[in-house]
Design a protein around this motif. Structure first.
Motif, mmCIF file in Angstrom:
data_model
loop_
_atom_site.group_PDB
_atom_site.id
_atom_site.type_symbol
_atom_site.label_atom_id
_atom_site.label_comp_id
_atom_site.label_asym_id
_atom_site.label_seq_id
_atom_site.Cartn_x
_atom_site.Cartn_y
_atom_site.Cartn_z
ATOM 1 N N GLN A 85 0.820 -1.205 0.000
ATOM 2 C CA GLN A 85 0.000 0.000 0.000
ATOM 3 C C GLN A 85 0.862 1.266 0.000
ATOM 4 O OE1 GLN A 85 -2.877 -0.372 3.083
ATOM 5 N NE2 GLN A 85 -3.566 1.706 2.941
ATOM 6 N N GLU A 86 1.872 1.267 0.854
ATOM 7 C CA GLU A 86 2.730 2.448 0.952
ATOM 8 C C GLU A 86 3.699 2.470 -0.220
ATOM 9 O OE1 GLU A 86 2.476 4.568 3.569
ATOM 10 O OE2 GLU A 86 0.947 3.368 4.565
ATOM 11 N N LEU A 87 4.086 3.686 -0.592
ATOM 12 C CA LEU A 87 5.065 3.811 -1.687
ATOM 13 C C LEU A 87 6.463 3.595 -1.132
ATOM 14 C CD1 LEU A 87 3.876 6.850 -3.822
ATOM 15 C CD2 LEU A 87 4.001 4.467 -4.502
ATOM 16 N N THR A 88 6.766 2.354 -0.792
ATOM 17 C CA THR A 88 8.075 2.075 -0.222
ATOM 18 C C THR A 88 9.022 1.618 -1.316
ATOM 19 O OG1 THR A 88 7.125 -0.048 0.297
ATOM 20 C CG2 THR A 88 7.375 1.464 2.107
ATOM 21 N N THR A 89 9.827 2.540 -1.775
ATOM 22 C CA THR A 89 10.766 2.194 -2.840
ATOM 23 C C THR A 89 12.182 2.527 -2.396
ATOM 24 O OG1 THR A 89 10.506 4.393 -3.771
ATOM 25 C CG2 THR A 89 9.160 2.649 -4.719
ATOM 26 N N ASP A 90 13.129 1.938 -3.105
ATOM 27 C CA ASP A 90 14.506 2.372 -2.909
ATOM 28 C C ASP A 90 14.598 3.808 -3.403
ATOM 29 O OD1 ASP A 90 15.593 -0.101 -1.957
ATOM 30 O OD2 ASP A 90 15.230 -0.874 -3.964
ATOM 31 N N VAL A 91 15.732 4.423 -3.121
ATOM 32 C CA VAL A 91 15.852 5.842 -3.436
ATOM 33 C C VAL A 91 16.898 6.081 -4.527
ATOM 34 C CG1 VAL A 91 16.348 8.101 -2.456
ATOM 35 C CG2 VAL A 91 15.198 6.377 -1.071
ATOM 36 N N PHE A 92 18.069 5.523 -4.298
ATOM 37 C CA PHE A 92 19.203 5.846 -5.167
ATOM 38 C C PHE A 92 19.372 4.860 -6.314
ATOM 39 C CE2 PHE A 92 20.227 7.226 -0.807
ATOM 40 C CZ PHE A 92 20.200 8.596 -1.026
ATOM 41 N N GLU A 93 18.617 3.771 -6.273
ATOM 42 C CA GLU A 93 18.776 2.750 -7.308
ATOM 43 C C GLU A 93 17.966 3.120 -8.545
ATOM 44 O OE1 GLU A 93 18.397 2.142 -4.105
ATOM 45 O OE2 GLU A 93 20.318 1.162 -3.711
ATOM 46 N N THR A 94 18.353 2.533 -9.676
ATOM 47 C CA THR A 94 17.569 2.759 -10.884
ATOM 48 C C THR A 94 16.425 1.750 -10.914
ATOM 49 O OG1 THR A 94 18.787 1.190 -12.240
ATOM 50 C CG2 THR A 94 19.659 3.434 -12.140
ATOM 51 N N VAL A 95 15.442 2.058 -11.764
ATOM 52 C CA VAL A 95 14.273 1.185 -11.867
ATOM 53 C C VAL A 95 14.694 -0.224 -12.266
ATOM 54 C CG1 VAL A 95 12.121 0.813 -13.128
ATOM 55 C CG2 VAL A 95 12.767 3.124 -12.420
ATOM 56 N N ARG A 96 15.577 -0.305 -13.262
ATOM 57 C CA ARG A 96 15.999 -1.621 -13.749
ATOM 58 C C ARG A 96 16.746 -2.408 -12.657
ATOM 59 N NH1 ARG A 96 16.688 -2.653 -19.200
ATOM 60 N NH2 ARG A 96 17.106 -0.466 -19.648
ATOM 61 N N ASP A 97 17.627 -1.721 -11.950
ATOM 62 C CA ASP A 97 18.388 -2.402 -10.886
ATOM 63 C C ASP A 97 17.476 -2.957 -9.805
ATOM 64 O OD1 ASP A 97 20.711 -1.903 -12.143
ATOM 65 O OD2 ASP A 97 21.382 -0.281 -10.817
ATOM 66 N N THR A 98 16.500 -2.142 -9.443
ATOM 67 C CA THR A 98 15.633 -2.577 -8.359
ATOM 68 C C THR A 98 14.755 -3.754 -8.802
ATOM 69 O OG1 THR A 98 14.163 -1.790 -6.629
ATOM 70 C CG2 THR A 98 13.761 -0.906 -8.752
ATOM 71 N N MET A 99 14.427 -3.798 -10.098
ATOM 72 C CA MET A 99 13.674 -4.950 -10.619
ATOM 73 C C MET A 99 14.541 -6.208 -10.664
ATOM 74 S SD MET A 99 11.473 -3.230 -13.665
ATOM 75 C CE MET A 99 10.748 -4.756 -14.244
ATOM 76 N N ASN A 100 15.792 -6.031 -11.085
ATOM 77 C CA ASN A 100 16.703 -7.181 -11.096
ATOM 78 C C ASN A 100 16.897 -7.732 -9.685
ATOM 79 O OD1 ASN A 100 17.204 -7.305 -13.857
ATOM 80 N ND2 ASN A 100 18.794 -5.733 -13.735
ATOM 81 N N PHE A 101 16.967 -6.803 -8.727
ATOM 82 C CA PHE A 101 17.095 -7.203 -7.325
ATOM 83 C C PHE A 101 15.895 -8.055 -6.912
ATOM 84 C CE2 PHE A 101 15.928 -6.177 -2.879
ATOM 85 C CZ PHE A 101 17.027 -6.724 -2.234
ATOM 86 N N SER A 102 14.697 -7.564 -7.212
ATOM 87 C CA SER A 102 13.480 -8.296 -6.838
ATOM 88 C C SER A 102 13.453 -9.685 -7.458
ATOM 89 C CB SER A 102 12.241 -7.533 -7.303
ATOM 90 O OG SER A 102 12.209 -6.269 -6.729
#
Lengths: 308, 253
Positions: A85-102
């Motif tokens: 529900q909350e917009l809990t995202t990383d801050v300094f990472e790029t969209v692609r990096d954070t998806m690869n992480f997931s």
């Protein structure tokens, strides 16, 4: 019955003593879009968080695609994607990096082609290498969805996905949700916008004060509880409903210019024809007629307040 | 074993290190260099040899350990505190990962950074004082053990902390005094007898002593005791982390 998620006798009491869930039983069918409705604090998020492994249950069991969420958590969790529900995202990472992480976190080998496809589906392609902190709220919501989809889950939880989201994204999102269902993904969503549940869900569950009040096919629910109203705008105001019209569910507006007739959609007959005939006999003329169906929202409000 | 998850966490954490390269690497090296200038060159020249080792060389192991301990704690605690603070921890909690995998990912990345830093400081020290390494294998072992133990310790602090203040309190109020009093800059035999006894309750004494032995062959306490105490500290940290994940302490309600 082909339940992809099977919740049995689930309860949750937080350390504060607050009982968030009371003996919940719920089956989610494979491949459906299930909308969970309920007022704030009803237990929607607690229920989702227990199924996803973020909150420990106090009692009861949950099977996800046949796997116990605690004993067999690896198999269960790898099937599930969660958009919180909350917009809990990383801050300094790029969209692609954070998806690869997931994707990696959920045990899937890297797959740049698939990630690219999800980016495209969510119109995030031009933001793929942007740092998340530079994105707008709506874009961050898309990123959260992209992360949840990055490991190809076959169960997707969307917890209030349209909170603070503009019309365009909302439309895109529902289109995407329908598309995912076509690909066999089961979707469970919570929302405050009841018209959305009405628009998109196959089945609807209503939760209030930690209890499931009702689970129904949306259309059946609408039919069962739906009432229609016929509003007649009178040519000349009347002071009271004529005695000859007794026995009909009629209501007169204060200024006497509108008459509202309520009837059941699936009654033997609507009674409209006879009403109009009798109005004629009493010499009541009308200049306009408007008919409306009660919305899910009205059904919801009446259900929740009944239980209080 | 979910190897992809370990890899993901490790890469993600290391990326954070590269992004903050200046503050991660340059500042510890700078501050250590200052120690060498002040203690090694300026004051050290007036201090005689300790157990046959020149004072400048004597403080090298202490300074390396000082950096490894403080950097390990701050890296590992920040690494797990940040997702807790931003809320992104939900993803780790909902992922099909065991606590061992989460731990290897986070602690592995933090320990890698500490070891790289420790090695860089050893190299920097060479610019100021000549020294030799007597037991390279043991040196690497002590370096690794200390880095891993203190990263675990940092990880625990990161989970325990519910504010940035607490995050800094433990390193500042407990670890810094213990390292300074743990024989970084002196041999504990230089202390009055009663303090020599008290000092033995400080776990850092064993780490620094063991590490110094691996370089020069001289130590305040027996190297086997050093190794044993280091392993004990490691075991205690592992036990606490195991308990944290078992009960969900500060992670799950």
């Amino acid at each position: 019955m082909n339940a992809i998620i099977s919740v049995k006798n689930l309860s949750k009491i937080y350390a504060s003593g607050f009982q968030a869930l009371r003996n919940i039983d719920l089956d989610i069918r494979r491949g459906e879009i299930f909308a969970l409705l309920g007022p704030n604090g009803a237990g929607k998020t607690t229920l989702i968080n227990i199924i996803c492994g973020i909150v420990n249950p106090s009692g009861g069991t949950v099977l996800a695609d046949g796997h116990d969420i605690i004993r067999d958590y690896r198999a269960a969790r790898s099937k599930i994607g969660l958009v919180p529900q909350e917009l809990t995202t990383d801050v300094f990472e790029t969209v692609r990096d954070t998806m690869n992480f997931s994707r990696g976190l959920f045990g899937k080998p890297p797959d740049p082609v698939y990630i690219e496809k999800v980016l495209g589906d969510l119109s995030l392609m031009d933001k793929a290498d942007t740092k998340i902190q530079a994105l707008s709220g709506g874009m961050k919501r898309r990123v959260l969805i992209a992360k949840a989809l990055s490991h190809e889950p076959n169960i997707l939880f969307l917890d209030e996905p349209t909170a603070g989201v503009d019309v365009e994204l909302r439309r895109d999102m529902w289109e995407m949700v329908r598309g995912m269902r076509e690909n066999g993904v089961t979707i469970i969503l919570t929302t405050h916008y009841i018209e959305e549940a009405e628009l998109i869900a196959d089945r609807i569950g209503i939760i209030n004060k930690g209890e499931i009040i009702l689970v129904e096919d949306k259309t059946a629910l609408m039919r069962k509880l739906g009432k229609r109203q016929l509003k007649l705008y009178l040519q000349n105001p009347i002071s009271s409903i004529p005695g000859g019209l007794n026995g009909l569910d009629l209501e007169l507006s204060k200024d006497g210019s509108e008459l509202v007739y309520t009837f059941d959609v699936h009654g033997e007959e609507t009674g409209i024809a006879s009403l109009l005939k009798r109005l004629n006999e009493h010499g009541i003329d009308y200049r306009d007629i408007h008919s409306s169906e009660s919305s899910l929202e009205e059904i919801f409000v009446s259900l929740v307040s009944e239980k209080r | 074993m979910n190897f992809y998850a370990i890899r993901s966490i490790y890469i993600f954490e290391m990326a954070r290190t590269w992004r903050t390269l200046m503050q991660s690497i340059a500042s510890p090296i700078l501050s250590t260099s200052l120690y060498f200038v002040v203690f090694g060159a300026a004051i050290g020249s007036r201090v005689g040899d300790i157990e046959g080792v020149s004072y400048g060389a004597f403080i090298v192991p202490g300074l390396v350990m000082l950096t490894i301990m403080s950097e390990s704690i701050s890296n590992a605690s920040f690494g797990i505190y940040l997702p807790k603070f931003t809320g992104t921890i939900y993803e780790v909690l909902s992922a099909p990962v065991s606590y061992i995998e989460v731990l290897i990912g986070y602690v592995g990345a933090a320990a890698t950074k500490s070891i790289v830093l420790g090695t860089l400081i050893l190299a920097t020290a060479r610019l100021f004082v000549p020294y030799s390494i007597l037991h390279p294998f043991w040196m690497a072992g002590f370096l690794l053990l200390t880095a891993v133990s203190f990263c675990l310790f940092g990880f625990i602090i990161g989970i325990w902390a519910d504010g940035f203040q607490k995050l800094q309190m433990v390193p500042l109020m407990i670890v810094t005094p213990l390292t300074f009093l743990g024989g970084s800059f002196y041999s504990i035999y230089m202390l009055p007898p009663i303090w020599q006894k008290i000092t033995l309750f400080n776990p850092v004494v064993y780490l620094i002593s063991g590490f110094r032995w691996s370089l020069y062959g001289v130590s305040d306490v027996n190297v086997a005791v050093s190794l044993g105490m280091t392993l004990l500290f490691l075991a205690v940290c592992i036990a606490v982390v195991w308990w944290i994940f078992k009960t969900g302490y500060r992670l799950k309600s």
